[in-house]
Design an enzyme around this catalytic site. Structure first.
Site, mmCIF file in Angstrom:
data_model
loop_
_atom_site.group_PDB
_atom_site.id
_atom_site.type_symbol
_atom_site.label_atom_id
_atom_site.label_comp_id
_atom_site.label_asym_id
_atom_site.label_seq_id
_atom_site.Cartn_x
_atom_site.Cartn_y
_atom_site.Cartn_z
ATOM 1 C CB SER A 110 -0.923 -0.008 1.211
ATOM 2 O OG SER A 110 -1.863 1.034 1.026
ATOM 3 C CG ASP A 251 -2.985 -0.418 -2.278
ATOM 4 O OD1 ASP A 251 -3.059 0.927 -1.782
ATOM 5 O OD2 ASP A 251 -3.660 -1.376 -1.695
#
Length: 457
Positions: A110, A251
């Site tokens: 992420s 992400d």
């Protein structure tokens, strides 16, 4: 049974250190494959006898290594693998559903730096994998590696049109009778998984797009760009005379936005803009779910309009759980994770940005009058190092400091103490209409936590 490997968002860590090593990830893939291929499980997406799984990844250099390890473990267990290359996390959730697969797997950490990576799973319906299934996978990880006979191995294939499919999906969440013509928008993809997605989505909807953070090299994901470094998009908006800026994370499930003046709008404000648009059109389904960190101004503004508001634990996983339990559609975190379950099954930065843009186009009002209509209360956050977090949280002196703060703040503020899930820290947050008051009490409580933690250790 407690979790050993799975956190709130899959398995995550530093590449080369347990558990983010090729041997562990291969065993993880094999364990997941054994669970998915167990008798009675769905064989969706395979060749009729094997279950099928899609694997996507962000742009970290380690993604190649981990993708190969996962593929090997899954194939050995008899699972067919569909590879889509670099794709946003919410795209994998969409593809899992669209291709009728048994599960989806994302290789990403992420918003973390490139040195980290992780593995997270989606179920066949595009939601986070249920806790029970994650625990089932954990129980299998330490079992001997299963390699089926050659006629029972899974196959691997590439999805050639994955990006195009997802671009069309994103566009379909924007009203068909509107477009973005006349808007110049800066899009910052954080050198991450949306680098080839976000710009085309907005361009095909009619916007003039200025792309930044769209040249990944395996090492620059989230580096001084994206939702965690929004100064980059604000500077680009000013430099290009743009109307708006959109910053995503590595992400693609988190978003923040700014306007032409350089004013930044966080997840609470963007969620407010989406909620009020649905509310004004009579399309709001139920109430709204935030987290313990959601700004008190959001809660007050919604309740003042008769819109129910509930708080979940920090983490979009817990927001999703409450939304599903209550049958509501909208929720999110101030960090920019926003869930629009009337558009997608999971948090999606691009889709969330499109919902805000739709509200702007429909109303004709600028971002400052939609998202900016929510004036946030000051939040003061202090991270206190605490080797003994239990002592810091359960100390009578800390409890007394918290009680004194709550008494002084009354209904115009609140206090939140919580342990970090990843570091030896206790997070002290005080929120109030008056910033000096918030700072004073945050300092008082942090001092009490620091003293109690030192005694406990």
């Amino acid at each position: 049974m407690g979790r050993r490997y799975f956190g709130t968002d899959g398995v995550r860590g530093r590449v080369g250190e347990a558990p983010i090593t090729p041997d562990f990830v291969m065993r993880l893939g094999n364990a997941a494959g054994r669970v998915l291929a167990a008798p009675g499980r769905s064989t969706r997406g395979g060749d009729g006898s094997h279950p099928g799984v899609v694997i996507g990844k962000d742009t970290r250099v380690s993604g190649y290594m981990l993708e190969s390890a996962l593929q090997a473990g899954l194939s050995a267990a008899g699972v067919d693998v569909h590879l889509c290359g670099p794709m946003p996390t919410p795209a994998v959730a969409y593809l899992t559903r669209a291709l009728r697969l048994a599960a989806g797997i994302v290789i990403s950490a992420s918003h973390n730096p490139y040195e980290d990576n992780g593995i997270k799973f989606f179920s066949g319906d595009g939601n986070k994998l249920p806790d029970a299934v994650e625990l089932e996978i954990e129980r299998e990880i330490d079992e001997p590696l299963l390699t089926r006979a050659s006629d029972g191995l899974g196959r691997a294939r590439r999805i050639a049109d994955a990006a195009g499919r997802y671009i069309e999906f994103c566009k379909a969440t924007f009203p068909g009778d509107r477009d973005l013509r006349g808007l110049r928008i800066v899009v910052d993809s954080a050198h991450g998984a949306t680098y080839h997605i976000a710009g085309p989505v907005l361009h095909e909807l009619g916007a003039e797009v200025v792309a930044i953070g769209h040249q990944p090299d395996g090492f620059n994901i989230n580096r001084e760009v994206g939702a965690t470094h929004p100064g980059a998009v604000c500077a680009a908006v000013a430099a290009h005379g743009a109307d708006l800026g959109i910053a995503l994370d590595g992400d693609g499930d988190r978003v923040v936005m700014c306007d032409a003046s350089g004013t930044l709008y966080d997840g609470d404000q963007l969620l407010y803009a989406i909620v009020m648009d649905r509310f004004e059109r009579g399309e709001l389904r139920g109430g709204v779910v935030g987290t313990q960190m959601s700004n008190l101004a959001l809660e007050r503004a919604l309740l003042d309009r008769g819109i129910a508001f509930a708080r979940a634990r920090v983490g979009d996983r817990y927001v999703l759980e409450q939304l599903l339990e209550r049958g509501w559609a909208l929720g999110g975190e101030n960090s920019g994770h926003i869930l629009c379950l009337d558009r997608h099954t999971t948090g999606d930065g691009i889709v969330s940005a499109l919902q805000v843009l739709s509200a702007l186009v429909r109303s004709g009002r600028p971002l400052a009058e939609t998202a900016g209509a929510l004036a946030l209360w000051p939040q003061v956050l202090i991270n206190v190092p605490a080797a003994d977090r239990t002592a810091g949280l359960e100390s009578p002196a800390v409890a007394a400091a918290v009680a004194a703060a709550q008494s002084a703040l009354g209904p115009r503020g609140r206090v939140l103490l919580r342990p970090s899930g990843t570091e030896p820290l206790i997070r002290v947050m005080v929120e109030a209409e008056d910033e000096p008051l918030a700072r004073r009490w945050a300092g008082e409580i942090a001092g009490a936590v620091r003293a109690a933690s030192a005694v406990g250790s």
